[in-house]
Design a protein around this motif. Structure first.
Motif, mmCIF file in Angstrom:
data_model
loop_
_atom_site.group_PDB
_atom_site.id
_atom_site.type_symbol
_atom_site.label_atom_id
_atom_site.label_comp_id
_atom_site.label_asym_id
_atom_site.label_seq_id
_atom_site.Cartn_x
_atom_site.Cartn_y
_atom_site.Cartn_z
ATOM 1 N N LYS A 225 19.430 83.757 26.922
ATOM 2 C CA LYS A 225 20.719 84.421 26.950
ATOM 3 C C LYS A 225 21.858 83.522 26.999
ATOM 4 O O LYS A 225 22.904 83.852 26.382
ATOM 5 N N ALA A 226 22.042 82.369 27.689
ATOM 6 C CA ALA A 226 23.097 81.723 27.807
ATOM 7 C C ALA A 226 23.327 81.076 26.337
ATOM 8 O O ALA A 226 24.436 81.332 25.954
ATOM 9 N N MET A 227 22.425 80.919 25.357
ATOM 10 C CA MET A 227 22.654 80.445 23.967
ATOM 11 C C MET A 227 22.919 81.757 23.221
ATOM 12 O O MET A 227 23.831 81.332 22.243
ATOM 13 N N SER A 228 22.788 82.758 23.700
ATOM 14 C CA SER A 228 23.235 83.817 22.799
ATOM 15 C C SER A 228 24.642 84.078 23.095
ATOM 16 O O SER A 228 25.255 84.666 22.300
ATOM 17 N N ILE A 229 24.968 83.936 24.499
ATOM 18 C CA ILE A 229 26.435 84.064 24.494
ATOM 19 C C ILE A 229 27.192 82.893 23.854
ATOM 20 O O ILE A 229 28.325 83.097 23.115
ATOM 21 N N VAL A 230 26.762 81.575 23.688
ATOM 22 C CA VAL A 230 27.691 80.567 23.371
ATOM 23 C C VAL A 230 27.293 80.782 21.659
ATOM 24 O O VAL A 230 28.636 80.754 20.977
ATOM 25 N N ALA A 231 26.266 80.792 20.896
ATOM 26 C CA ALA A 231 26.370 81.353 19.761
ATOM 27 C C ALA A 231 26.836 82.767 19.427
ATOM 28 O O ALA A 231 27.088 82.734 18.195
ATOM 29 N N THR B 155 31.590 93.824 8.050
ATOM 30 C CA THR B 155 31.457 94.281 9.569
ATOM 31 C C THR B 155 30.247 94.900 10.131
ATOM 32 O O THR B 155 29.753 94.544 11.136
ATOM 33 N N VAL B 156 29.624 95.703 9.110
ATOM 34 C CA VAL B 156 28.381 96.345 9.716
ATOM 35 C C VAL B 156 27.448 94.980 9.669
ATOM 36 O O VAL B 156 26.640 95.070 10.806
ATOM 37 N N TYR B 157 27.407 93.953 8.790
ATOM 38 C CA TYR B 157 26.554 92.863 9.074
ATOM 39 C C TYR B 157 26.875 92.366 10.426
ATOM 40 O O TYR B 157 25.894 91.862 11.042
ATOM 41 N N GLY B 158 28.122 92.142 10.754
ATOM 42 C CA GLY B 158 28.364 91.229 11.708
ATOM 43 C C GLY B 158 28.014 92.089 12.952
ATOM 44 O O GLY B 158 27.474 91.681 14.012
ATOM 45 N N VAL B 159 28.129 93.679 13.128
ATOM 46 C CA VAL B 159 27.629 94.222 14.167
ATOM 47 C C VAL B 159 26.245 94.188 14.371
ATOM 48 O O VAL B 159 25.772 94.037 15.479
ATOM 49 N N GLY B 160 25.473 94.083 13.144
ATOM 50 C CA GLY B 160 24.010 94.003 13.158
ATOM 51 C C GLY B 160 23.689 92.567 14.104
ATOM 52 O O GLY B 160 22.856 92.282 14.692
ATOM 53 N N ALA B 161 24.616 91.684 13.613
ATOM 54 C CA ALA B 161 24.098 90.406 13.921
ATOM 55 C C ALA B 161 24.364 89.914 15.517
ATOM 56 O O ALA B 161 23.590 89.599 16.335
ATOM 57 N N LEU B 162 25.565 90.881 15.818
ATOM 58 C CA LEU B 162 25.882 90.933 17.486
ATOM 59 C C LEU B 162 24.704 91.453 18.212
ATOM 60 O O LEU B 162 24.449 91.024 19.345
ATOM 61 N N ILE B 163 24.150 92.515 17.804
ATOM 62 C CA ILE B 163 23.205 93.233 18.501
ATOM 63 C C ILE B 163 22.010 92.460 18.381
ATOM 64 O O ILE B 163 21.181 92.293 19.393
ATOM 65 N N GLY B 164 21.567 91.827 17.223
ATOM 66 C CA GLY B 164 20.419 91.077 17.221
ATOM 67 C C GLY B 164 20.418 89.669 18.037
ATOM 68 O O GLY B 164 19.408 89.528 18.765
ATOM 69 N N ILE B 165 21.631 89.220 18.165
ATOM 70 C CA ILE B 165 21.625 87.787 18.805
ATOM 71 C C ILE B 165 21.602 88.143 20.381
ATOM 72 O O ILE B 165 21.136 87.167 21.431
ATOM 73 N N THR B 166 22.110 89.415 20.784
ATOM 74 C CA THR B 166 22.021 89.847 22.006
ATOM 75 C C THR B 166 20.670 90.373 22.588
ATOM 76 O O THR B 166 20.075 89.920 23.708
ATOM 77 N N VAL B 167 19.964 90.672 21.601
ATOM 78 C CA VAL B 167 18.698 91.166 22.209
ATOM 79 C C VAL B 167 17.772 90.046 22.019
ATOM 80 O O VAL B 167 16.937 89.642 23.017
ATOM 81 N N GLY C 164 18.644 87.056 22.668
ATOM 82 C CA GLY C 164 19.022 86.192 23.940
ATOM 83 C C GLY C 164 18.335 86.645 25.284
ATOM 84 O O GLY C 164 17.960 85.733 25.988
ATOM 85 N N ARG C 165 17.750 87.827 25.260
ATOM 86 C CA ARG C 165 17.278 88.577 26.306
ATOM 87 C C ARG C 165 15.800 88.379 26.276
ATOM 88 O O ARG C 165 15.031 88.297 27.556
ATOM 89 N N THR C 166 15.341 88.006 25.407
ATOM 90 C CA THR C 166 13.704 87.875 25.206
ATOM 91 C C THR C 166 13.217 86.480 24.685
ATOM 92 O O THR C 166 12.089 86.406 24.835
ATOM 93 N N ALA C 167 14.052 85.559 24.331
ATOM 94 C CA ALA C 167 13.611 84.337 23.610
ATOM 95 C C ALA C 167 12.993 83.694 24.681
ATOM 96 O O ALA C 167 12.047 82.944 24.340
ATOM 97 N N ASP C 168 13.400 83.494 26.148
ATOM 98 C CA ASP C 168 12.634 82.933 26.977
ATOM 99 C C ASP C 168 11.446 83.132 27.328
ATOM 100 O O ASP C 168 10.404 82.327 27.376
ATOM 101 N N ALA C 169 11.036 84.410 27.233
ATOM 102 C CA ALA C 169 9.689 84.894 27.777
ATOM 103 C C ALA C 169 8.854 84.840 26.598
ATOM 104 O O ALA C 169 7.552 84.695 26.750
ATOM 105 N N HIS C 170 9.369 84.914 25.255
ATOM 106 C CA HIS C 170 8.501 85.398 24.116
ATOM 107 C C HIS C 170 9.061 84.586 22.731
ATOM 108 O O HIS C 170 9.463 85.544 21.998
#
Length: 399
Positions: free
Chosen positions: A127-133, A242-254, A256-262
């Motif tokens: 999650k921390a890396m998703s915020i930085v990136a 911009t649609v690409y950027g919105v997808g990227a923002l959603i992707g990096i947020t999700v 970031g929340r799941t990368a540590d466990a899986h």
């Protein structure tokens, strides 16, 4: 989440805007500097070159500095480079400022990643890396069009002044919120270099470069594909980006929340999505509606892998993460450089804009192979008959 992590994300946003904004300023810059547009385009290559080299070199040079000192030094040089760029009348001085600015930006990325991961518990590193990136993702959505708009109305030099001011604000935040003093344990260069011998680390670097190349080979020529193949009006292309950027923002947020466990699951799903959606894009490149949907999905699945690519290297590096993290940043830039280069070869060879998506699919298959290989090595390294998390905790790594 410590506020300092958000300050690091803001800093990446400020510097990332400079990385991206030239794509919307090249025509005006070429006219003002008296050079051709392809020659002005070399300013983008100059930035890529500085980033590729800067991360590992500056990670080693500043190894014994406090992280706050290193981050402030990098931002100070970055700001100075942009002030000089805004004032210079000459092309080659501007070229030099792009190399220097990118060089310290890469160093900032490497130290910022290590700093963010050291400020949070093990279970929220992704999650921390998703915020930085995520700062770079926001730069894609906000910074790129804003820089272009400033350049169109006030001149390209004003865009450089805006980046300098924004970076100065980030510098104030770093000075106020990033812990000072030397690390509890002063990094040892020999230990850092010994860590680099780990074959699993280099396999992870390969995954980073291939995943990034698979995404960027399509993104780099997306505007051309939309205009020449899909037939979307030029005025609508920024909206699709911009649609690409919105997808990227959603992707990096999700992600970031799941990368540590899986981490392996995130990487596998992300790479599979890149392969599938790149291939479909190549097949449906003439159809506007599917293309817009696929652009969104490519951004989402491509950026979802970013936190896992970073945190996995940090875990493998153990108690010597600085150089390992820096080389991973260089691996991102290998993908950023090689992916578009391969796409350019395909287009110059007469294969057409959709060919870049096929290259993305092939690179995605190679990336997926490295992920499967790394997962197998990870399982083999675990004691037989035990259930283990996807990566060891930092306490285990320091034991």
């Amino acid at each position: 989440m410590p506020f300092a992590v958000y300050i690091l994300g803001l800093s990446i946003f400020a510097q990332g805007t400079s990385e991206l904004m030239l794509s919307g300023l090249l025509t005006d810059m070429a006219a003002d500097l008296g050079v051709s547009i392809p020659r002005a385009g070399l300013l983008i290559s100059a930035f890529a070159l500085g980033m590729l080299v800067g991360a590992p070199v500056l990670a080693v040079v500043t190894l014994r500095w406090s992280r706050r000192t290193a981050l402030l030094a990098f931002l100070g040089v970055f700001i100075a480079a942009h002030v000089v760029a805004a004032l210079t009348p000459g092309y080659w001085v501007l070229f030099g400022t792009r190399v220097v600015g990118a060089f310290v930006y890469a160093g900032f990325w490497a130290v910022a990643a290590t700093t963010a991961l050291s400020l949070v518990p093990d279970n929220v590193r992704g999650k921390a890396m998703s915020i930085v990136a995520g700062g770079l993702t926001v730069a894609t959505i906000v910074g790129l069009p804003a820089g272009t708009m400033i350049g169109q109305h006030l001149g390209w030099r004003a865009a450089f002044w805006a980046v300098a001011v924004l970076s100065a604000l980030a510098m104030a935040g770093v000075a106020g919120k990033i812990p000072g003093g030397r690390p509890a344990e002063v990094p040892d260069l020999r230990r850092e270099l010994r860590t680099m011998i780990n074959p699993r680390l280099w396999l992870s670097y390969s995954t980073t470069a291939l995943c990034t190349g698979a995404l960027l080979v399509t993104f780099a020529y997306l505007g051309a594909l939309l205009a020449r193949t899909t037939g979307i009006a030029e005025s609508w292309i920024p909206l699709v980006l911009t649609v690409y950027g919105v997808g990227a923002l959603i992707g990096i947020t999700v992600g970031g929340r799941t990368a540590d466990a899986h981490p392996f699951r995130v990487l596998t799903i992300g790479a599979t999505g890149l392969i599938l959606f790149s291939a479909i894009l190549a097949l449906t490149a003439t159809l506007p509606v599917p293309v817009v949907i696929l652009v969104f999905l490519l951004g989402a699945f491509g950026f979802a892998m970013n936190p896992a690519l970073n945190t996995r290297v940090f875990a493998l590096a153990g108690n010597a993460p600085t150089l390992a993290t820096a080389v991973n940043f260089s691996s991102f830039n290998v993908g950023i450089t090689v992916g578009p280069w391969l796409g350019g070869l395909a287009i110059d060879g007469g294969l057409g804009s959709p060919s870049v998506a096929w290259i993305g699919a092939v690179l995605g298959v190679a990336a997926l192979a490295t992920i499967v290989w790394a997962a197998a090595l990870h399982r083999r390294a675990q004691p037989s008959g035990t259930v283990v998390p996807a990566e060891r905790t930092m306490a285990e790594l320091h034991a």
